[in-house]
Each structure stands twice: as C-alpha cells, then as structure tokens.
Scaffold this motif. Structure first.
Motif, PDB file in Angstrom:
ATOM      1  N   VAL A 189      81.923  17.578  -4.907  1.00 49.37           N
ATOM      2  CA  VAL A 189      81.836  19.138  -4.935  1.00 49.37           C
ATOM      3  C   VAL A 189      82.170  19.383  -6.234  1.00 49.37           C
ATOM      4  O   VAL A 189      81.758  20.226  -6.947  1.00 49.37           O
ATOM      5  N   GLY A 190      83.498  18.949  -6.847  1.00 45.46           N
ATOM      6  CA  GLY A 190      84.124  19.466  -7.948  1.00 45.46           C
ATOM      7  C   GLY A 190      83.117  19.135  -9.353  1.00 45.46           C
ATOM      8  O   GLY A 190      83.144  19.893 -10.031  1.00 45.46           O
ATOM      9  N   VAL A 191      82.506  18.015  -9.226  1.00 41.30           N
ATOM     10  CA  VAL A 191      81.773  17.632 -10.369  1.00 41.30           C
ATOM     11  C   VAL A 191      80.540  18.710 -10.391  1.00 41.30           C
ATOM     12  O   VAL A 191      80.208  19.335 -11.393  1.00 41.30           O
ATOM     13  N   ALA A 192      79.866  19.079  -9.092  1.00 44.56           N
ATOM     14  CA  ALA A 192      78.741  19.873  -9.074  1.00 44.56           C
ATOM     15  C   ALA A 192      79.243  21.058  -9.728  1.00 44.56           C
ATOM     16  O   ALA A 192      78.488  21.788 -10.342  1.00 44.56           O
ATOM     17  N   CYS A 193      80.381  21.657  -9.055  1.00 46.06           N
ATOM     18  CA  CYS A 193      80.551  23.036  -9.392  1.00 46.06           C
ATOM     19  C   CYS A 193      80.999  23.371 -10.892  1.00 46.06           C
ATOM     20  O   CYS A 193      80.700  24.223 -11.676  1.00 46.06           O
ATOM     21  N   ALA A 194      81.680  22.197 -11.384  1.00 43.85           N
ATOM     22  CA  ALA A 194      81.619  21.930 -12.878  1.00 43.85           C
ATOM     23  C   ALA A 194      80.627  21.949 -13.831  1.00 43.85           C
ATOM     24  O   ALA A 194      80.360  22.676 -14.868  1.00 43.85           O
ATOM     25  N   MET A 195      79.573  21.453 -13.159  1.00 48.14           N
ATOM     26  CA  MET A 195      78.291  21.282 -13.811  1.00 48.14           C
ATOM     27  C   MET A 195      77.548  22.684 -13.995  1.00 48.14           C
ATOM     28  O   MET A 195      76.853  23.280 -14.792  1.00 48.14           O
ATOM     29  N   PHE A 196      77.569  23.390 -12.855  1.00 53.11           N
ATOM     30  CA  PHE A 196      76.677  24.465 -12.434  1.00 53.11           C
ATOM     31  C   PHE A 196      77.192  25.762 -12.593  1.00 53.11           C
ATOM     32  O   PHE A 196      76.492  27.040 -12.434  1.00 53.11           O
ATOM     33  N   VAL A 197      78.706  26.022 -12.560  1.00 54.70           N
ATOM     34  CA  VAL A 197      79.368  27.366 -12.647  1.00 54.70           C
ATOM     35  C   VAL A 197      79.871  27.181 -13.908  1.00 54.70           C
ATOM     36  O   VAL A 197      80.903  26.661 -14.253  1.00 54.70           O
ATOM     37  N   GLY A 215      89.019  18.524 -15.461  1.00 57.89           N
ATOM     38  CA  GLY A 215      89.247  17.310 -16.035  1.00 57.89           C
ATOM     39  C   GLY A 215      88.633  17.123 -17.585  1.00 57.89           C
ATOM     40  O   GLY A 215      88.976  16.152 -18.276  1.00 57.89           O
ATOM     41  N   GLY A 216      87.681  18.141 -17.891  1.00 58.67           N
ATOM     42  CA  GLY A 216      87.262  18.199 -19.261  1.00 58.67           C
ATOM     43  C   GLY A 216      86.322  16.934 -19.360  1.00 58.67           C
ATOM     44  O   GLY A 216      85.437  16.553 -18.640  1.00 58.67           O
ATOM     45  N   SER A 217      85.971  16.349 -20.587  1.00 58.82           N
ATOM     46  CA  SER A 217      85.164  15.439 -20.678  1.00 58.82           C
ATOM     47  C   SER A 217      85.291  13.996 -20.259  1.00 58.82           C
ATOM     48  O   SER A 217      84.361  13.416 -20.058  1.00 58.82           O
TER      49      SER A 217
END
Length: 367
Positions: A87-95, A133-135
């Motif tokens: 969920v966190g990765v998805a939000c970082a990508m699309f929000v 978490g950044g890059s």
C-alpha cells in the motif's frame, strides 16, 4: 511514596523480571538472526549493513514481549507488514503530494489489515516508511514488499518460533482446548457450568471495543477467575474435615485373589494399597486384580495416586476431582501413612452443603 513512583514508572500491570529478560534477550537474538539471515538469503555482503527496515524492530516488540497477542501471530506479522508495504509503495507512486500519500497509505493499510484479519501495528509504520523512504524504496518498487519487508518478517517469525519455545513460551500462541477425559463429544466437566460461550460472545458485543486479546484467551482467563473465586470461598474447609476415616485398604503383600474378594465383599471397585507400616503404596482396581489372581497385590498396583494432608484446603482438590480423570485423593500424615480418603462424592456433598448454607445466609441478609 516509593510505591506511587514505581506505579508511575512501571504502570499498574504487574511485570515479572523473567518476562522482561526473555523479551530483551529474544529481541536481541531474533533481530540479529533475521538481519544476518536476510543478507545471506539476498546474497549481500555481510559488511554492507543490515538488510532491515525500522518497523521490523516494532514487530520484534510484539513477537518477544507479548507473543500471545493476536497482533503478534505469524499471520498478522507477515500479512500486516507485506500488505502495508504494498500500500505504501502504491501511494508513493500514484499520489504526488507526500503528506497526502503518507496519510492515505497509513489509513488504507489499517483498513486492509483489519478486513483481512492480519492487523499488526508496525504495519502502519511500514506503510509510512514506504512513502518517505525515498529512492531506497522507489528503486525497488513493489519488490520492496518482498525484499526486505517480506523476507525479514518471515525470518523474524521463524526466529520467534524457535526462541520463544526455547524460553518456554507458546508461539504461535494456542490456547489448549478443554477436552473430555474420556474422549467423548461432551465438554470437559469444568466447562459445563458457569457462563457459556454465548454469554461471552454477547458480553464482547456489548463491550463494543476491539481488544488485544483473543476470545479463546479471554475464555481461559475467565475460567481461571471462576476457579480462583471458588477457591477463595471454600479455602476455609480442610480435607481433614470431610475425609472418610474408616478407609478400606488392602495390603501390598496379600494375594490379588484375596484382595479381589475383599473388594467385592465391600462393593468397591478400587481401594488404596498400603505396606506393613500403613504407608500408601498406590491404588488397585478390580480389573488389575482379576488379571493378577495368582500374584501378590503389589504386582497390580497403580503407583500414581494423589496425596494430600489433613490441613490441605479442599479448594486444592477442585480442579483435580472435577477433571474426570481422577476419582479420589488419599489423605496421609507426614510419614505417608494413610489416614483418610476423599472421593468425588465426598467433595460433591460438601460443596452442595456449602451452597445451601450460602443461599440461606444470602436470603437472611436480603431480608
């Protein structure tokens, strides 16, 4: 003053030192083992630093400090951390807005963990870590949920299974089911009275709060509370006051055939066995005597008997004689000489009498 300060520092929940020691030692070894194993599995050089993420430390708190918690079970640890990372990765990508992405990630992680039955508090931190978490996280993409999150979570659970069991704890936590001693479909004797499962379910529904304890643990705890209350109410009645003193026993050296005839003459199925000094050797039953007719009684003796003293409160016998596995307790003196016997019938009679007295007293008090 000192006790008040201690309460402020430690809280009202009693903490045992051995629990503190096991939690600290378990976390130390568990996180270390998980970190080293994760690096080896991932094929990284051991000198590159631990392949761990911060929320794994929070998972270790649950796994080693409160391993009986539903929030610390393998399903919760693995499912909660992996789902939250996704969920966190998805939000970082699309929000695009970081603050919105962070808040949304934590909220969605909590909702999904609750719906999927794998609520794990460090999952909220895992979702947040994936967003901020950044890059280091974005370069891995959704693979971040598998390595390091999934891998470290799995290895931490494996370490927790081994270490908790070595330290005498049950993990994954299971509440032993009360079973019938005779392998029938009936509930165990101690579970047939008092509150019912429906009562517990209704109370939990009325309570209206999500508790960090399983229904099975609550049931087991409440059964112990019932037993403890019963012990307190009947602790003043001693075994010496209710035991049968004219005990029919057999001698260990007499023949099994004569002992069998003796039991049949007194219409008994079992009897204590004593030696020449009157000391308890064990118990003998008709079936064993019948099989050992030509031999002495000592060849048919069951040495596993439950002994108590005259001054033992009857509350010590309640769990023993109500289990269905044991039918009598032998009362002995300091030299193990037999002086009395207490059967299930004796205990039932005194409890019934005590119940009548309590009812009369309560009625008079109310009047």
């Amino acid at each position: 003053m000192f006790s008040s300060l201690k309460t402020v520092l430690t809280g009202k929940t009693p903490i045992r030192f051995d629990d503190v020691l096991r939690a600290g030692l378990g976390s130390l070894l568990g996180v270390a083992l998980a970190g080293v194993a994760a690096r080896l599995v991932a094929g990284q050089d051991l000198g590159l630093g631990p392949l761990l993420v911060g929320p794994i430390g929070a998972s270790a708190v649950l796994l080693f400090a409160v391993p009986a918690s539903p929030l610390a079970q393998p399903r919760a640890v693995l499912g909660g951390n992996v789902i939250s990372a996704l969920v966190g990765v998805a939000c970082a990508m699309f929000v695009p807005e970081p603050v919105v992405a962070a808040a949304l990630a934590v909220a969605l992680a909590i909702v999904l963990m609750m719906l999927l039955g794998c609520l794990h508090p460090p999952g909220g931190a895992m979702a947040l870590t994936a967003v901020i978490g950044g890059s280091a996280v974005t370069d891995l993409g959704f693979g971040f949920a598998l390595v390091p999150v999934g891998l470290c979570s799995l290895l931490l659970v494996i370490a927790a299974v081994g270490l908790n069991r070595l330290m005498g704890r049950s993990y994954p936590h299971r509440v032993p089911a009360a079973v019938s001693p005779h392998a029938t479909s009936d509930a165990a004797p101690q579970s047939r009275v008092g509150y019912t499962s429906a009562d517990l379910d209704q109370a939990l529904a009325q309570y209206g709060e999500l508790l960090d304890v399983s229904r099975e643990d609550l049931d087991a705890l409440f059964r112990q509370v019932e037993l403890q209350a019963h012990k307190r109410l009947h602790s003043a009645i001693l075994c010496g006051e209710i035991m049968s003193r004219d005990v029919i026993s057999v001698d260990a050296s007499q023949s099994a055939e004569s002992a069998l005839a003796f039991l049949q003459a007194h219409d008994l199925r079992t009897a204590p066995v004593v030696d020449a000094q009157g000391r308890v050797v064990g118990m003998v039953r008709r079936a064993e005597l019948l099989a050992a007719r030509q031999r002495p009684v000592e060849a048919a003796v069951d040495p596993f008997v439950h002994r108590v003293r005259e001054g033992t409160p009857i509350e010590a016998l309640l769990p023993l004689l109500s289990s269905g596995a044991v039918h009598e307790a032998l009362v002995v003196d300091e030299n193990r000489v037999l002086i009395g016997i207490i059967t299930q019938t004796d205990l039932l009679a005194v409890l019934y009498r005590a119940h009548i007295v309590e009812a009369v007293v309560a009625e008079r008090t109310a009047a």
